[in-house]
Design a protein around this motif. Structure first.
Motif, mmCIF file in Angstrom:
data_model
loop_
_atom_site.group_PDB
_atom_site.id
_atom_site.type_symbol
_atom_site.label_atom_id
_atom_site.label_comp_id
_atom_site.label_asym_id
_atom_site.label_seq_id
_atom_site.Cartn_x
_atom_site.Cartn_y
_atom_site.Cartn_z
ATOM 1 N N GLN A 1 -24.537 23.931 -12.278
ATOM 2 C CA GLN A 1 -23.351 24.453 -11.608
ATOM 3 C C GLN A 1 -23.717 25.143 -10.297
ATOM 4 O O GLN A 1 -23.008 25.020 -9.294
ATOM 5 C CB GLN A 1 -22.603 25.429 -12.535
ATOM 6 C CG GLN A 1 -21.933 24.770 -13.727
ATOM 7 C CD GLN A 1 -20.896 23.736 -13.324
ATOM 8 O OE1 GLN A 1 -20.186 23.905 -12.333
ATOM 9 N NE2 GLN A 1 -20.797 22.668 -14.098
ATOM 10 N N ARG A 2 -24.830 25.865 -10.295
ATOM 11 C CA ARG A 2 -25.276 26.527 -9.065
ATOM 12 C C ARG A 2 -25.648 25.496 -8.007
ATOM 13 O O ARG A 2 -25.387 25.691 -6.816
ATOM 14 C CB ARG A 2 -26.460 27.446 -9.371
ATOM 15 C CG ARG A 2 -26.090 28.664 -10.211
ATOM 16 C CD ARG A 2 -27.312 29.391 -10.747
ATOM 17 N NE ARG A 2 -28.092 30.042 -9.695
ATOM 18 C CZ ARG A 2 -29.233 30.702 -9.920
ATOM 19 N NH1 ARG A 2 -29.724 30.770 -11.156
ATOM 20 N NH2 ARG A 2 -29.883 31.269 -8.924
ATOM 21 N N LEU A 3 -26.255 24.385 -8.437
ATOM 22 C CA LEU A 3 -26.618 23.321 -7.503
ATOM 23 C C LEU A 3 -25.373 22.667 -6.914
ATOM 24 O O LEU A 3 -25.314 22.381 -5.710
ATOM 25 C CB LEU A 3 -27.488 22.279 -8.212
ATOM 26 C CG LEU A 3 -27.947 21.086 -7.367
ATOM 27 C CD1 LEU A 3 -28.751 21.559 -6.164
ATOM 28 C CD2 LEU A 3 -28.759 20.115 -8.202
ATOM 29 N N LEU A 4 -24.358 22.445 -7.738
ATOM 30 C CA LEU A 4 -23.117 21.841 -7.243
ATOM 31 C C LEU A 4 -22.465 22.731 -6.183
ATOM 32 O O LEU A 4 -21.912 22.233 -5.194
ATOM 33 C CB LEU A 4 -22.145 21.613 -8.401
ATOM 34 C CG LEU A 4 -22.467 20.485 -9.385
ATOM 35 C CD1 LEU A 4 -21.348 20.343 -10.408
ATOM 36 C CD2 LEU A 4 -22.697 19.171 -8.662
ATOM 37 N N GLU A 5 -22.525 24.051 -6.386
ATOM 38 C CA GLU A 5 -21.954 24.973 -5.404
ATOM 39 C C GLU A 5 -22.661 24.836 -4.054
ATOM 40 O O GLU A 5 -22.020 24.900 -3.002
ATOM 41 C CB GLU A 5 -22.045 26.410 -5.923
ATOM 42 C CG GLU A 5 -21.090 26.711 -7.076
ATOM 43 C CD GLU A 5 -21.189 28.146 -7.545
ATOM 44 O OE1 GLU A 5 -21.778 28.965 -6.812
ATOM 45 O OE2 GLU A 5 -20.681 28.449 -8.647
ATOM 46 N N ILE A 6 -23.971 24.650 -4.084
ATOM 47 C CA ILE A 6 -24.710 24.481 -2.824
ATOM 48 C C ILE A 6 -24.318 23.160 -2.172
ATOM 49 O O ILE A 6 -24.084 23.096 -0.957
ATOM 50 C CB ILE A 6 -26.237 24.517 -3.083
ATOM 51 C CG1 ILE A 6 -26.652 25.867 -3.677
ATOM 52 C CG2 ILE A 6 -27.000 24.268 -1.785
ATOM 53 C CD1 ILE A 6 -28.112 25.940 -4.078
ATOM 54 N N ILE A 7 -24.249 22.093 -2.954
ATOM 55 C CA ILE A 7 -23.896 20.777 -2.412
ATOM 56 C C ILE A 7 -22.501 20.808 -1.788
ATOM 57 O O ILE A 7 -22.251 20.187 -0.743
ATOM 58 C CB ILE A 7 -23.984 19.704 -3.519
ATOM 59 C CG1 ILE A 7 -25.441 19.514 -3.959
ATOM 60 C CG2 ILE A 7 -23.399 18.375 -3.045
ATOM 61 C CD1 ILE A 7 -25.623 18.609 -5.161
ATOM 62 N N ASN A 8 -21.583 21.550 -2.418
ATOM 63 C CA ASN A 8 -20.201 21.609 -1.923
ATOM 64 C C ASN A 8 -20.049 22.503 -0.695
ATOM 65 O O ASN A 8 -18.995 22.497 -0.049
ATOM 66 C CB ASN A 8 -19.267 22.090 -3.031
ATOM 67 C CG ASN A 8 -19.145 21.079 -4.149
ATOM 68 O OD1 ASN A 8 -19.267 19.878 -3.907
ATOM 69 N ND2 ASN A 8 -18.903 21.536 -5.369
ATOM 70 N N ASN A 9 -21.078 23.275 -0.376
ATOM 71 C CA ASN A 9 -21.056 24.135 0.807
ATOM 72 C C ASN A 9 -21.541 23.316 2.008
ATOM 73 O O ASN A 9 -22.734 23.058 2.172
ATOM 74 C CB ASN A 9 -21.947 25.355 0.589
ATOM 75 C CG ASN A 9 -21.922 26.312 1.757
ATOM 76 O OD1 ASN A 9 -21.339 26.028 2.817
ATOM 77 N ND2 ASN A 9 -22.567 27.461 1.594
ATOM 78 N N LYS A 10 -20.635 22.882 2.865
ATOM 79 C CA LYS A 10 -20.976 21.975 3.970
ATOM 80 C C LYS A 10 -21.988 22.581 4.936
ATOM 81 O O LYS A 10 -22.752 21.859 5.586
ATOM 82 C CB LYS A 10 -19.713 21.563 4.708
ATOM 83 C CG LYS A 10 -18.769 20.722 3.857
ATOM 84 C CD LYS A 10 -17.536 20.294 4.640
ATOM 85 C CE LYS A 10 -16.617 19.431 3.781
ATOM 86 N NZ LYS A 10 -15.403 19.003 4.518
ATOM 87 N N LYS A 11 -22.009 23.905 5.037
ATOM 88 C CA LYS A 11 -22.944 24.545 5.950
ATOM 89 C C LYS A 11 -24.398 24.363 5.516
ATOM 90 O O LYS A 11 -25.308 24.405 6.342
ATOM 91 C CB LYS A 11 -22.627 26.037 6.065
ATOM 92 C CG LYS A 11 -21.274 26.335 6.694
ATOM 93 C CD LYS A 11 -21.041 27.839 6.763
ATOM 94 C CE LYS A 11 -19.695 28.158 7.393
ATOM 95 N NZ LYS A 11 -19.435 29.609 7.439
#
Length: 978
Positions: free
Chosen positions: A106-116
């Protein structure tokens, strides 16, 4: 195109099935790079930069990073920093991480979803040029490594062909797997270890501190301090054969060299002692243990033993003191405890821990010890170059591994929380340490809310029973804004067959389920949080404030949706009929307990007062009947802080006042919960969500019964009714607090009440020991408890007003939800107690007090004492040259003075701030007077003056304001009813 795989399998009946699996492959999947000239990207589909800036000194050319699975699993704290960008996450890695650790996923998905952050997820498993088949006999892990290497090589080739010569970004594979790295280099793939890469990153101070120290624990045989753990195969075989047992390890809060594991088949928890016995288990770990022969069983230790303040290095201190005080007990000794040792770790339950950094012995050294806030967690070795900046901070540290040759586990710095002693930082520590979800509600959750000016639609009112004309009122603690229950009572015409009066009594509960629909974002968030958490100066809501303090709160004079339980009750408090229905109400008044009590005792004669008097009269009869049935009236030290309206610092503290109206509300909430439980169990015998309180095992009472006997009382604990009767009789007229103290001690003998699904236990196990009732649930607080939300949904299905909750009929899912409910409820209680302790420390920062105390536990080198006024516990250490421990009587003896459990003392309380890292309350004995040990009146006066002088320069603006303003102008803490 696609690939197919065919294999044969044999069914239980002996039939042979041919199974064909198809795996589709494509050649049009995008690479995500803005440098590529051939992939048909749209502008908004570029994730990876055309010329990524290199921040690593090892590589002076633009490059993308490809990560293997272990890098993601072990270095997530590094990945969450903004330093690393232009990273390719392969589908192979995503799936492996998802399988091994859902939280990291879940933490990895949050990073992937952060376009920056520019993390690109590439579907290599469905690209024709990057997919690899698993070879015969090849391990899945080896196949995945080969797939990662294949994708890395493809990216390098793809970009070199489709990018202008000399301008394409290179690909660097980050892996800590030595074999994978060697094979990659043989294929011409540029690769690097995470440690080497991060240590050469420039421009990001402190990034290396976040590197995980992931050492294989059993690989370090040189200078080993601990026995090796068994392999998973050996553990599994041992448990199946019955030679080993498994359970959760619980470390002692009093003795860092002791812990217990509860296993099936043993009434008492299994005692583990010493470094070798605990063998690197950390509180919460699921462990495999070997139980010793009965002749080696021991008593728990009688000493309070803390880990030494100085770093002892990598060696284990002598455990003679512990073993001497925990010598094998004689046969028949009631305190003898099954004893064993940890032989394997089944599952680590490690998390991030809050605490402080201890200064290193060596100036300029990078290796330091981290001291956790939680006493039952061992200290941790970390490496940091920021020790000077972090010395005065509360910090967060993650555990990585615990090698056999290290006295302490290894970990890494995650982040700083704030200065030690800062109120916000200390509250953050409490919430993190007790795993309380406290982030702001997400946009998805807020999108589920109605508008701020929402009013009840007419069509909704038509579906419900309209009770707006009834004289309904709520009774709560002062300042309560999340009002989830209200009551009404009135006499109804006619009489019973016995000529008794009849009354209509209603309990009306906020209809939270109207706004929180199943499987929505707000429902999932509420299910995860499970409960509202109450700290001294703040509240962590289960649902957003618009619901908890407004649209669902049954405020006076406002129309609200409710779920009502309405009874016909006779004058002897016998329930004649029960009805449940969705309703709409309009509370006539929102009162405090004190206001309601004043109204009942007054000469007023209006509808509200009449209703309250009926409720109060019936509640006393209900309570009397409960007690006659064996209900226990236990106690706990509950206090209320008065806090400053601006700083929210505590100003004063006092014990909570209990009035008849407290009991009045409690009795009808209990009756409503019991009535709903009976209805649910009748309609849904396999999936009703109920709450049970198991009877405590006899072993829990051993110390308590001995202590009571020393005071001259024989307590009968054979049944809850005989227990309640014995407690009522245990009174010492000249010591009015003694009976309360006895009930506080009795409470600590109890087991935890738990939520459960009715299909998972036998009907006999539904029993609630403390309330002496055969069935019980929670229905009355859906604003602050998710259990009540589920019960509302089931009850709605029972009465046919809402049948959309079919998912609740899944017993397995209900069991999983109950596990989370029990965990969150327990953690919320602990967080509340920690908040009380924190505010007590703040209160004593500017004061010294002499208070009455009561001995709770007698240890070999200390007394655990309770200060009733503050509900505060702590150790009073006793010098061996003054006191002798009487093991048979569990007493400390000094000449003619004998100190035992329940004895009353006078204690001096101060806050020791000499060591900023380890501020703590100090307990000093005043009475009884022990020459050379007790603080005498002359010393008290002098010490108080010294403290006042020392703290004269520490007066805060809020303290100055308090001295200038008259007492009583500060706001009271907002709180909830019990």
């Amino acid at each position: 195109m696609w690939t197919t795989k065919t294999f044969l399998t044999k069914t239980k009946r002996g039939n042979i099935l041919k199974i064909v699996r198809e795996h589709y492959l494509r050649d049009d999947l995008l690479c995500g790079s803005a440098a590529c000239n051939t992939c048909p990207h749209k502008d908004d589909e570029f994730v990876l930069d055309e010329k990524p800036e290199s921040i690593c000194a090892l590589f002076d050319y633009p490059h993308y990073l490809v990560l293997d699975s272990n890098v993601v699993l072990h270095q997530m704290d590094v990945l969450e920093e903004d330093a690393l960008t232009n990273v390719i996450i392969l589908q192979t890695v995503l799936e492996e991480v998802k399988h091994q650790n859902s939280a990291i996923f879940q933490r990895l998905l949050e990073i992937i979803n952060n376009k920056k952050r520019k993390f690109f997820s590439f579907v290599n498993e469905h690209h024709k040029d990057t997919y690899v088949e698993r070879n015969p006999g090849e391990k899945q892990n080896d196949r995945n490594d080969r797939a990662i290497r294949k994708a890395s090589a493809w990216y390098e080739s793809h970009l070199s062909i489709n990018t202008p010569v000399g301008k394409f970004p290179r690909v660097v594979l980050l892996t800590d797997d030595e074999n994978n790295r060697k094979l990659a280099q043989e294929q011409g793939i540029v690769c690097c270890t995470v440690k080497d890469y991060i240590e050469n990153v420039t421009g990001f101070v402190g990034l290396t501190d976040k590197l995980s120290k992931n050492v294989m624990p059993e690989s370090c045989s040189k200078d080993a301090l601990y026995p090796a753990h068994l392999t998973p195969t050996q553990v599994h075989a041992g448990i199946r054969s019955g030679k080993l047992h498994q359970g959760a390890f619980h470390a002692s809060r009093f003795n860092f060299l002791e812990g217990t594991v509860t296993v099936q088949g043993y009434e008492k928890p299994i005692l583990l002692q010493g470094h070798i016995g605990i063998n690197r288990a950390v509180d919460g770990d699921i462990v495999a243990i070997e139980i010793f022969p009965e002749e080696e069983w021991r008593r728990p230790s009688d000493i309070v033993l803390e880990d030494k303040a100085d770093d002892p290095g990598d060696h284990l201190e002598e455990e003679a003191v512990l073993l001497k005080t925990a010598k094998p007990a004689a046969k028949g000794d009631e305190e003898i405890t099954p004893t064993g040792k940890v032989v394997g770790i089944i599952r680590r339950k490690w998390r991030q821990y809050c605490g402080i950094l201890e200064p290193s012995k060596f100036v300029g050294g990078t290796r330091h010890l981290f001291s956790p806030a939680e006493k039952c967690i061992p200290r941790v070795r970390i490496e940091t170059r920021q020790s000077e900046a972090l010395a005065s901070q509360r910090i967060l540290v993650a555990l990585d591994s615990w090698p056999r040759n290290s006295r302490y586990p290894l970990g890494h710095f995650v982040r700083a929380l704030g200065p030690i002693g800062d109120k916000d930082a200390e509250n953050e520590v409490i919430l993190l340490e007790h795993d309380v979800p406290h982030a702001r509600f997400s946009e998805a959750v807020l999108a589920c809310l109605p508008p701020d000016d929402w009013t009840i639609p007419e069509e909704e009112i038509k579906k419900r029973v309209d009770l707006r004309s009834e004289c309904i009122c709520s009774v709560d603690p002062p300042g309560c804004t999340d009002i989830d229950d209200a009551l009404h009572a009135k006499e109804i015409p006619g009489a019973t067959a016995d000529g008794l009066k009849k009354y209509q009594v209603g309990v009306h509960i906020a209809d939270v389920t109207h706004f929180v629909r199943p499987n929505t974002a707000i429902d999932k968030e509420a299910a995860n949080r499970s409960t509202t958490v109450y700290l001294v100066d703040r509240r962590i809501d289960m649902v957003p404030d618009l619901l908890s303090s407004n649209l669902c709160s049954l405020r006076g004079g406002e129309e609200r949706l409710a779920f009502s339980c309405v009874w016909e009750i006779d004058d002897n408090a016998n329930v004649l009929t029960t009805k449940f229905h969705k309703s709409v109400i309009k509370s006539a008044a929102a009162m405090t307990y004190e206001e309601a009590q004043i109204a009942i005792d007054s000469t007023r004669s209006d509808a509200i007062v009449s209703s309250l008097r009926i409720l109060n009269s019936l509640a006393k009869k209900l309570k009397k009947r409960r007690i006659e049935n064996g209900a226990l009236l236990l106690a706990s030290p509950e206090i209320r802080f008065e806090v400053d309206s601006e700083t929210h610092d505590p100003i004063e503290v006092q014990a909570k006042k209990m009035m008849d109206t407290n009991s009045m509300v409690e009795e009808f909430m209990l009756l409503a919960n019991i009535s709903v439980a009976e209805k649910l169990a009748a309609e849904f015998p396999q999936c009703a969500l109920l709450r049970r309180h198991p009877a405590p095992p006899p072993a829990n009472f051993t110390t308590f019964l001995k202590a009571a006997k020393q005071q001259g009382f024989e307590i009968d604990v054979s049944t809850n009714k005989s227990f309640a009767t014995s407690l009522d009789k245990a009174v010492i007229p000249e010591r009015p607090f003694f009976n309360t103290m006895l009930r506080i001690m009795a409470t600590r003998c109890m087991q935890q009440a738990v939520y459960f699904s009715s299909g998972t236990v036998t009907k006999e196990e539904f029993y609630h020991y403390g309330l002496a009732c055969p069935i019980y649930t929670h229905f009355t607080s859906p604003i602050r408890r998710y259990a009540d939300v589920m019960v509302h949904r089931l009850l709605a299905a029972c009465v046919g007003v809402d049948v959309t909750h079919a998912s609740l009929l899944d017993t397995r899912q209900a069991h999983a939800v109950c596990d989370n409910l029990n965990y969150r409820h327990r953690q919320a209680q602990y967080a509340g107690r920690a908040s009380v302790a924190l505010n007590t420390h703040i209160l004593f920062n500017t004061r010294v007090e002499v208070q009455n105390a009561v001995v709770l536990v007698v240890k070999r080198n200390a007394l655990q004492v309770l200060i009733p006024k503050y509900g505060l516990e702590g150790p009073l250490y006793l010098p061996e040259d003054k006191f002798a421990y009487n093991e048979e009587e569990h007493a400390q003896v000094c000449g003619d003075i004998k100190l035992r459990t329940f004895d009353e003392l006078v204690i001096r309380l101060t806050l020791d701030s000499t060591n900023l890292q380890r501020r703590k309350l100090v307990f000093q004995l005043v009475k009884p007077h022990i020459p050379g040990f007790s603080v005498v009146p002359e010393e008290l006066d002098k010490m108080d003056v010294d403290v006042a002088i020392a703290k004269k320069t520490e007066v805060t603006p809020s303290e100055k304001k308090r001295k200038e303003e008259p007492v009583g102008k500060s706001s009271k803490k907002k709180s909830r009813k019990k």
